[in-house]
Design a protein around this motif. Structure first.
Motif: not given
Length: 336
Positions: A35-40, A66-68, A92-103
């Motif tokens: 997992i790579v987390i992006i802080c916004g 990737t999650v953010y 989480a919002h699933k943008i793709t199978d590998s990209l997620f936005h955590i609510l």
């Protein structure tokens, strides 16, 4: 066991270069379990354009997931239209199978560690932005999101391992010089985010807190603010990766080193002692070698130290501009 990395704003595409293979070579060894987390301020979902799609595909094709949390610079309305799924125990919002936005207010669990996410942030540049085009009021939370956070934290007795946010508590805002959050530009349903995060800061037990937003890499009180650095989680702690950006940021150049590098690579200097290529902005831009002939003997120690900092700034900006480790940086790394 999954590996977890955390970094700051990517403002896609402006600061996404830090996750390409030259700046993040560790990424080539990862799998989709990592997992790579992006802080916004990730910026992948902005206006639904072809540019969005290109960068969403780019990050999704990386070996990792990737999650953010959201920042203030996101296309909030479009982002909220994505389907909500369960991801490692968090909505989480699933943008793709590998990209997620955590609510906001959700708790992600990885390697038996709990990560509390709460996105959003005050825009400090609202006067330059247009509502529904480059600024959205829902960069701030509403009460239901606050309630979601409180309920989820109560379930774990107000104790998590890591906190991931974009903005920071009131106390940290003040330390950074942002003493007032102007709520007059927002409808009454929106909540002062900094005040809520201050409450979290004072009542929740955590090991580490990571944030973005301020474009610095600095520990402020108990919060590690990230921008270009990449941290890897190590049990209850973290280590910064020794990336080219990290290396250059932590170098100090002697005046002799500044002279040698600037002369060898034909750099220019302006009236503010900023260094750069021939395209450097300024009213009095001259070749560095010519500058030395005229002014070297008059430079103070403070000015020499400023030249060291400005050389670092140029090298970092140059890598950002080109998206790869430049020849100058490679040359410096080989000699250090």
């Amino acid at each position: 066991m999954a590996r977890v990395f955390i970094t700051g704003d990517t403002h896609c595409p402006s600061d996404i270069h830090k996750l390409n293979s030259e700046f993040f070579p560790q990424g080539k060894t990862l799998t989709k379990d990592d997992i790579v987390i992006i802080c916004g301020d990730a910026g992948f979902v902005w206006d639904g354009s072809k540019n969005d799609k290109w960068w969403i595909d780019w990050i999704s094709n990386k070996p990792w997931t990737t999650v953010y949390c959201d920042g203030n610079h996101e296309g909030h309305d479009l982002l909220n239209a994505y389907p909500v799924i369960n991801f490692h125990g968090a909505k989480a919002h699933k943008i793709t199978d590998s990209l997620f936005h955590i609510l906001r207010g959700e708790i992600l669990e990885i390697n038996n560690k709990k990560y509390f996410f709460f996105g959003g942030g005050f825009s400090h540049d609202i006067e330059y932005r247009k509502e529904f085009v480059s600024w959205w009021q829902n960069e701030l939370p509403v009460q239901s999101e606050i309630n979601n956070a409180v309920n989820n934290l109560n379930k774990v007795n107000n104790k998590v391992d890591f906190i991931i946010t974009h903005d920071v508590p009131t106390q940290i805002n003040a330390t950074l010089g942002y003493n007032h959050q102007d709520m007059s530009k927002y409808d009454n349903k929106y909540v002062n985010l900094a005040s809520f995060l201050q409450n979290i800061y004072e009542t929740v037990t955590f090991s580490k807190w990571f944030a973005g937003h301020y474009h610095i890499n600095q520990m402020v009180d108990r919060i590690q603010i990230l921008y270009q650095y990449i941290a890897e989680v190590k049990n209850d702690n973290f280590e910064f990766l020794d990336t080219p950006i990290y290396k250059i940021s932590n170098l100090h150049f002697t005046f002799d080193e500044v002279k040698n590098i600037a002369k060898k690579h034909f750099l220019f200097i302006n009236e503010f002692l900023q260094l750069g290529r021939a395209t450097l902005n300024g009213r009095a831009v001259i070749n560095f070698s010519d500058f030395l002939k005229q002014y070297e003997d008059t430079l103070s120690l403070e000015e020499k130290n400023l030249l060291s900092d400005n050389l670092k700034n140029f090298l970092l900006a140059d890598m950002k501009r080109f998206g790869y480790v430049t020849k100058i940086v490679k040359d410096i790394e080989n000699k250090k």
